[in-house]
Design an enzyme around this catalytic site. Structure first.
Site, PDB file in Angstrom:
ATOM      1  N   TYR A   1       0.815  -1.209   0.000  1.00 20.62           N
ATOM      2  CA  TYR A   1       0.000   0.000   0.000  1.00 20.62           C
ATOM      3  C   TYR A   1       0.852   1.265   0.000  1.00 20.62           C
ATOM      4  O   TYR A   1       0.641   2.163   0.802  1.00 20.62           O
ATOM      5  CB  TYR A   1      -0.959   0.012   1.203  1.00 20.62           C
ATOM      6  CG  TYR A   1      -2.146  -0.888   0.983  1.00 20.62           C
ATOM      7  CD1 TYR A   1      -3.189  -0.473   0.148  1.00 20.62           C
ATOM      8  CD2 TYR A   1      -2.233  -2.135   1.592  1.00 20.62           C
ATOM      9  CE1 TYR A   1      -4.277  -1.295  -0.079  1.00 20.62           C
ATOM     10  CE2 TYR A   1      -3.318  -2.963   1.357  1.00 20.62           C
ATOM     11  CZ  TYR A   1      -4.337  -2.540   0.534  1.00 20.62           C
ATOM     12  OH  TYR A   1      -5.416  -3.352   0.303  1.00 20.62           O
TER      13      TYR A   1
ATOM     14  N   TYR B   1     -12.532  -6.367   6.964  1.00 16.87           N
ATOM     15  CA  TYR B   1     -11.341  -6.549   6.131  1.00 16.87           C
ATOM     16  C   TYR B   1     -11.083  -8.042   5.986  1.00 16.87           C
ATOM     17  O   TYR B   1     -10.946  -8.753   6.985  1.00 16.87           O
ATOM     18  CB  TYR B   1     -10.097  -5.866   6.726  1.00 16.87           C
ATOM     19  CG  TYR B   1      -8.884  -6.127   5.876  1.00 16.87           C
ATOM     20  CD1 TYR B   1      -8.695  -5.419   4.682  1.00 16.87           C
ATOM     21  CD2 TYR B   1      -7.978  -7.132   6.193  1.00 16.87           C
ATOM     22  CE1 TYR B   1      -7.616  -5.698   3.851  1.00 16.87           C
ATOM     23  CE2 TYR B   1      -6.904  -7.416   5.362  1.00 16.87           C
ATOM     24  CZ  TYR B   1      -6.728  -6.693   4.200  1.00 16.87           C
ATOM     25  OH  TYR B   1      -5.677  -6.986   3.364  1.00 16.87           O
TER      26      TYR B   1
ATOM     27  N   ASP C   1     -13.770 -15.700   9.409  1.00 12.42           N
ATOM     28  CA  ASP C   1     -12.402 -15.359   9.027  1.00 12.42           C
ATOM     29  C   ASP C   1     -11.637 -15.060  10.315  1.00 12.42           C
ATOM     30  O   ASP C   1     -11.676 -13.954  10.832  1.00 12.42           O
ATOM     31  CB  ASP C   1     -12.424 -14.152   8.078  1.00 12.42           C
ATOM     32  CG  ASP C   1     -11.029 -13.658   7.721  1.00 12.42           C
ATOM     33  OD1 ASP C   1     -10.047 -14.195   8.265  1.00 12.42           O
ATOM     34  OD2 ASP C   1     -10.926 -12.729   6.892  1.00 12.42           O
TER      35      ASP C   1
ATOM     36  N   LYS D   1      -2.076 -15.811   9.416  1.00 10.34           N
ATOM     37  CA  LYS D   1      -1.219 -14.922  10.209  1.00 10.34           C
ATOM     38  C   LYS D   1      -0.366 -15.658  11.252  1.00 10.34           C
ATOM     39  O   LYS D   1       0.672 -16.184  10.908  1.00 10.34           O
ATOM     40  CB  LYS D   1      -2.055 -13.803  10.827  1.00 10.34           C
ATOM     41  CG  LYS D   1      -2.472 -12.772   9.775  1.00 10.34           C
ATOM     42  CD  LYS D   1      -2.724 -11.397  10.330  1.00 10.34           C
ATOM     43  CE  LYS D   1      -2.790 -10.366   9.202  1.00 10.34           C
ATOM     44  NZ  LYS D   1      -4.145 -10.045   8.778  1.00 10.34           N
TER      45      LYS D   1
HETATM   46  C1  LIG Z   1      -4.630 -10.040   7.305  1.00 11.46           C
HETATM   47  C2  LIG Z   1      -5.993 -10.555   7.091  1.00 11.46           C
HETATM   48  C3  LIG Z   1      -6.359 -11.213   5.895  1.00 11.46           C
HETATM   49  C4  LIG Z   1      -5.411 -11.326   4.731  1.00 11.46           C
HETATM   50  O1  LIG Z   1      -4.300 -12.115   5.001  1.00 11.46           O
HETATM   51  P1  LIG Z   1      -3.014 -12.039   4.047  1.00 11.46           P
HETATM   52  O2  LIG Z   1      -2.103 -13.078   4.586  1.00 11.46           O
HETATM   53  O3  LIG Z   1      -2.485 -10.636   4.178  1.00 11.46           O
HETATM   54  O4  LIG Z   1      -3.468 -12.314   2.657  1.00 11.46           O
HETATM   55  C5  LIG Z   1      -7.633 -11.736   5.794  1.00 11.46           C
HETATM   56  N1  LIG Z   1      -8.517 -11.614   6.790  1.00 11.46           N
HETATM   57  C6  LIG Z   1      -8.211 -10.985   7.950  1.00 11.46           C
HETATM   58  C7  LIG Z   1      -9.236 -10.898   9.019  1.00 11.46           C
HETATM   59  C8  LIG Z   1      -6.952 -10.419   8.135  1.00 11.46           C
HETATM   60  O5  LIG Z   1      -6.660  -9.766   9.260  1.00 11.46           O
END
Ligand SMILES: *Cc1c(COP(=O)(O)O)cnc(C)c1O
Length: 449
Positions: A23, A159, A261, A290
């Site tokens: 970004y 997000y 997610d 993550k």
């Molecule tokens: C960081 C994040 C993503 C994306 O993960 P990347 O490894 O950067 O592609 C998806 N969902 C949530 C909730 C996130 O915090």
């Protein structure tokens, strides 16, 4: 004469000319800092002239929960690399992938016991969206109907990642949908749920608004995706467990696939192993990433029940239509198994409690400052919200001069500390956050006067 140019200056200059950063523009970008070493919770940084040692308040974007150069994780990677570093996953399997999947299945709630290993959080989200669609394709075929259930309902403020499918379920404004409107699918947006401790009235209002939208589109919807209990990159917003319970109920009533997610929240960050536990629900599909590898490698996972997987497998497509080249990468899988082994020992519970306590104590007084609009400490997440957009370049410099690495966004100065931070580390981190907030407030009030 001879002008001494340091190795770090060379590195930074080459980077400035040739390297894209996340970004960031390539012209007029803020200066980079070079990382020259990392150990425990500390990074060594260099700006070309000076060296700084900082505590990593970002845990490298929320991943490094066990710290840099963790001996257990280092050993897992080197043991695997002495065997083989990569092998394709089509038609082949290996111990590292099976160990990673076993570690996931052992931690995950029942009945989530079928695992797809993906490359990153965004790819995991893509896989979850495709899986939800394939579930509806299979169910429609079983009924002998025509597929109408293709859209996903998502929350405002969400997000879910940066690839096009994931972007389509991010907040439409924060996710810049206008710029990509012709290439991302049009999803359905539900209001942002009220805060974690919202009262019954606020919850009921939200449920009513949500039901109106969901009911009006029930035949178009394949599923619902949420970041359970904590919206992360969309604004560090802890939200009401009663609202998540309600979404679980609606998904059951209307035969929708509920996707959690947990890429940011998984593995203890919110004070529960998975954030869904706050609402006492189990999603149909869970995405984790993550911190899964302890921040060592890029890997994510998509979990569902074997029943759901069977439904898709017996459906018209037969297979789940995804298969990354580096799927089940042995180095990443070995470190996932090792990292989750540490999580399984349970020390994270005390760690998260300590982070919560110290950050609450150190940051809550900021509430009294003019210009601070909110202080939110939830699990091992601490955020200070101010009434102006943070001046990033200034903020970074102030943080680094205060021996802390922070990466604020929009109006938020926040920390997601590594779990292994000691009380002293956390006190230092909070002091750095206070310095950034104070500097931001003085600086904007000077500009205004
Ligand atoms: C960081 C994040 C993503 C994306 O993960 P990347 O490894 O950067 O592609 C998806 N969902 C949530 C909730 C996130 O915090």
């Amino acid at each position: 004469a001879f002008l001494a140019v340091s190795l770090e200056q060379h590195l930074l200059e080459y980077d400035r000319r040739h390297v894209w950063h996340p970004y960031a523009p390539t012209v007029g970008a803020d200066p980079m800092l070079a990382v020259t070493a990392a150990d425990g919770v500390r990074l060594q940084l260099h700006d070309g002239e000076h060296r700084y040692e900082v505590i990593d308040g970002m845990a490298s974007w929320w991943c490094q929960i066990h710290g840099y150069r963790n001996p257990v994780l280092d050993e897992a990677v080197s043991r695997q690399s002495s065997q083989f570093s990569h092998v394709m996953f089509g038609g082949l399997t290996h111990q590292a992938a099976v160990d990673a999947v076993k570690a996931l299945v052992d931690l995950a709630p029942e009945p989530l016991d079928r695992v797809f290993l993906a490359d990153s959080g965004s790819v995991g989200v893509e896989v979850s969206l495709k899986l939800a669609r394939q579930v509806q394709i299979a169910r429609t075929a079983a009924r002998g109907g025509t597929l109408t259930r293709t859209r996903i309902a998502a929350l405002r403020g969400a997000y879910h990642g940066d690839t096009l499918g994931a972007m389509s379920v991010c907040d439409p404004v924060g996710g810049m949908h206008a710029m990509f409107s012709d290439s991302i699918p049009r999803q359905l947006f539900l209001p942002r749920p009220p805060s974690f401790d919202a009262d019954v009235d606020a919850v009921e209002t939200w449920c009513d608004q949500t039901d109106d939208i969901v009911d009006a589109h029930r035949d178009e919807l394949a599923g619902i995706i949420v970041e359970p209990i904590l919206q992360g990159a969309g604004g560090m917003w802890p939200w009401s467990p009663a609202c998540l319970k309600h979404l679980r109920q609606r998904a059951d009533d209307l035969d929708l696939v509920l996707i959690a997610d947990e890429v940011a929240t998984g593995f203890g960050r919110t004070g529960k192993l998975f954030a869904c536990e706050w609402a006492d629900i189990v999603p149909d599909i869970m995405v984790v990433g993550k911190s899964m590898t302890g921040g060592y490698m890029t890997q994510s996972a998509v979990l569902c029940s074997d029943e759901l997987a069977t439904e898709v497998s017996r459906g018209p497509g037969g297979s789940l239509m995804h298969g990354p080249t580096f799927m089940g990468n042995p180095l990443a899988s070995a470190v996932t198994a090792a990292s989750l082994g540490i999580v399984a020992q349970g020390g994270w519970q005390d760690d998260v409690a300590r982070i919560n306590e110290v950050m609450s104590r150190e940051l809550t007084p900021l509430r009294d400052l003019d210009g601070v609009t909110d202080v939110r400490v939830f699990g091992a997440i601490a955020a200070v919200q101010v009434d102006s957009p943070i001046a990033m370049r200034r903020a970074t410099r102030t943080a680094v001069e205060n021996q802390v690495w922070l990466r604020p966004f929009r109006d938020l100065v926040y920390a997601m500390p590594p779990y292994i931070c000691t009380e002293d580390d956390l006190v230092g981190m909070a002091a750095g956050m206070r310095a950034v907030v104070t500097d931001q407030l003085t600086h904007t009030s000077l500009e205004e006067s």
